[in-house]
Each structure stands twice: as structure tokens, then as C-alpha cells.
Design a protein around this motif. Structure first.
Motif, PDB file in Angstrom:
ATOM      1  N   ALA A   4       0.868  -1.197   0.083  1.00 35.01           N
ATOM      2  CA  ALA A   4       0.036   0.095   0.034  1.00 35.01           C
ATOM      3  C   ALA A   4       0.863   1.151  -0.034  1.00 35.01           C
ATOM      4  N   GLU A   5       1.953   1.257   0.867  1.00 37.46           N
ATOM      5  CA  GLU A   5       3.029   2.421   0.751  1.00 37.46           C
ATOM      6  C   GLU A   5       3.722   2.438  -0.465  1.00 37.46           C
ATOM      7  N   SER A   6       4.003   1.452  -1.153  1.00 36.68           N
ATOM      8  CA  SER A   6       4.806   1.634  -2.250  1.00 36.68           C
ATOM      9  C   SER A   6       3.746   2.052  -3.328  1.00 36.68           C
ATOM     10  N   THR A   7       2.519   2.002  -3.415  1.00 37.20           N
ATOM     11  CA  THR A   7       1.955   2.395  -4.581  1.00 37.20           C
ATOM     12  C   THR A   7       1.056   3.442  -4.114  1.00 37.20           C
ATOM     13  N   THR A  12      -5.303  -0.740   4.370  1.00 33.62           N
ATOM     14  CA  THR A  12      -6.365  -1.411   5.173  1.00 33.62           C
ATOM     15  C   THR A  12      -5.782  -2.084   6.415  1.00 33.62           C
ATOM     16  N   ALA A  13      -5.742  -1.621   7.330  1.00 32.16           N
ATOM     17  CA  ALA A  13      -4.888  -2.193   8.509  1.00 32.16           C
ATOM     18  C   ALA A  13      -5.955  -2.786   9.885  1.00 32.16           C
ATOM     19  N   TYR A  14      -5.495  -3.954  10.530  1.00 28.29           N
ATOM     20  CA  TYR A  14      -6.090  -4.424  11.579  1.00 28.29           C
ATOM     21  C   TYR A  14      -5.095  -4.081  12.717  1.00 28.29           C
ATOM     22  N   ALA A 138      -9.825 -12.118   1.363  1.00 32.60           N
ATOM     23  CA  ALA A 138     -10.519 -11.645   0.154  1.00 32.60           C
ATOM     24  C   ALA A 138      -9.037 -10.986  -0.400  1.00 32.60           C
ATOM     25  N   GLY A 139      -8.073 -10.906   0.206  1.00 33.98           N
ATOM     26  CA  GLY A 139      -6.943 -10.161  -0.435  1.00 33.98           C
ATOM     27  C   GLY A 139      -6.994  -8.682  -0.001  1.00 33.98           C
ATOM     28  N   LEU A 140      -7.892  -8.069   0.982  1.00 34.05           N
ATOM     29  CA  LEU A 140      -8.291  -6.971   1.113  1.00 34.05           C
ATOM     30  C   LEU A 140      -7.403  -6.384   2.239  1.00 34.05           C
ATOM     31  N   LEU A 141      -6.845  -7.150   3.119  1.00 31.02           N
ATOM     32  CA  LEU A 141      -6.112  -6.601   4.269  1.00 31.02           C
ATOM     33  C   LEU A 141      -4.700  -6.549   4.016  1.00 31.02           C
ATOM     34  N   ASP A 142      -4.083  -5.171   4.282  1.00 27.55           N
ATOM     35  CA  ASP A 142      -2.758  -5.013   4.027  1.00 27.55           C
ATOM     36  C   ASP A 142      -1.668  -5.338   5.156  1.00 27.55           C
ATOM     37  N   GLU A 143      -2.343  -5.005   6.319  1.00 25.30           N
ATOM     38  CA  GLU A 143      -1.628  -5.158   7.505  1.00 25.30           C
ATOM     39  C   GLU A 143      -2.010  -5.527   8.900  1.00 25.30           C
ATOM     40  N   ARG A 181       4.404  -5.282  13.449  1.00 23.31           N
ATOM     41  CA  ARG A 181       3.965  -4.665  12.496  1.00 23.31           C
ATOM     42  C   ARG A 181       3.966  -5.899  11.203  1.00 23.31           C
ATOM     43  N   TYR A 182       3.121  -6.614  10.695  1.00 24.51           N
ATOM     44  CA  TYR A 182       3.104  -7.674   9.663  1.00 24.51           C
ATOM     45  C   TYR A 182       2.595  -6.923   8.269  1.00 24.51           C
TER      46      TYR A 182
END
Length: 189
Positions: A4-7, A12-14, A138-143, A181-182
Motif C-alpha cells: 500500500a505504501e509503495s503504490t 486497510t490495517a487491522y 479476500a486479499g483486502l487486508l494489507d497489515e 507490524r506485519y
């Protein structure tokens, strides 16, 4: 740096806290184990710094109900200025003056609205290991950003309700908490 940061797109972070044995709440959805812990609000993995970048919030119903019980006991106002969605199948009475919305169904279908409402800022998945796991699948969670408290519960609500592959991006210590942080890695269906 996350994808997300590179783009340049919002994350979307939990972001949550958990016990050393991996639970975010007790069996009856209490967070009392967390409230007695010592943390520096301006220290590493600062919640205030994270919140400055949050544009929209999504949470599960159990988390929402706990927040409301806590507010009722303390007399505090609704905590968040950001639009907040609560995933629920039951009627929801939003707090006065708060932008709280009920949603049901697949959180993946809701995700585009969360991102749009965030207006270029991050989406915070507040609580619900099942909710976060659904977004991850769903591939929608970034971190996943977690602060680990030095306490065990033996049972309760798990950090993630399901399989997820994670890559450690950063770690630190904030008083009583070990913080990590993952990045969420794609998994095969």
C-alpha cells in the motif's frame, strides 16, 4: 514498506492488542485485561499517530457492543470522528452525533465504500478476528499491527479467526507491550 505504501494507496490495517496467548478479548468479549496495562501514547507504535492517518473504520458487532458498554459505564462520548461501519445482523442504534452505520453481508463487498469514505487515508479494522480474517482471505487486508500484552487468558476471541500468512515488517517495545507490524501475504484459495 508495504504494498500500500509503495503504490501510494491507503492501507486497510487491522490494529489491535492481544494477550500473549493470542486473544483480543475474553470469552464474554471483555477488554478489561487491556485497560490496566501501561503504554506510552506517544511511544513506539503510537495509537494516536496511527489514528491521524485513519479515514474510515470497520468493526464487528461484539467490539461495538463492548465500546458502547464501556461508554455507558464511563460517560465518555463516542471515540471516533471517522465514519464507522459495524458489521451486524441485528438492529443498531448509533450513538447521538456519531457517524456509525450498520452493514451486513460480505465485508469484501463493503470494502470499496470503506476506501471511498477514507478519502485517501487508511481504513482501520478495529476488532473482530473473524472480520479481519475475512478481509485477509479476500486479499483486502494489507497489515496486521498488534501490541502484545504480558498476560494470558487461556481462551477468548482469537487475533485472527482463520489462516493468514504474515511477513514481519517492524517491531518495537512500548512499556509493557511488545509491538509488531506485519504485511499480509497473499494466500492460495
Amino acid at each position: 514498506m508495504t504494498d500500500a505504501e509503495s503504490t501510494g494507496r491507503p492501507r486497510t490495517a487491522y490494529v489491535t492488542a492481544m494477550t500473549l496467548d493470542g486473544f483480543i478479548a475474553t470469552d464474554d468479549h471483555s477488554l478489561e485485561w487491556l485497560l490496566s496495562r501501561d503504554i506510552d501514547p506517544a511511544g513506539p507504535f503510537s495509537h494516536d499517530a496511527f489514528m491521524a492517518g485513519v479515514g474510515a473504520i470497520v468493526m464487528g458487532r461484539s467490539t461495538y457492543d463492548w465500546i458502547e458498554r464501556h461508554r455507558e459505564q464511563t460517560g465518555e462520548a463516542w471515540f471516533y470522528q471517522q465514519p464507522t461501519w459495524v458489521m451486524t445482523h441485528r438492529p443498531l442504534e448509533p450513538p447521538a452525533g456519531a457517524d456509525v452505520r450498520a452493514a451486513s453481508g460480505d465485508v469484501a463487498d463493503l470494502h470499496p465504500r470503506l476506501v471511498a469514505a477514507a478519502a485517501g487515508r487508511d481504513v482501520w479494522v478495529v476488532g473482530g478476528g473473524a472480520l479481519a480474517a475475512d478481509l485477509a482471505r479476500a486479499g483486502l487486508l494489507d497489515e496486521v499491527i498488534v501490541s502484545i500484552a504480558p498476560v494470558t487468558l487461556g481462551s477468548g476471541a482469537p487475533l485472527l479467526d482463520g489462516h493468514a500468512e504474515l511477513q514481519l515488517m517492524d517491531s518495537g517495545v512500548n512499556r509493557e507491550f511488545l509491538c509488531a507490524r506485519y504485511r499480509v501475504l497473499p494466500t492460495a484459495p
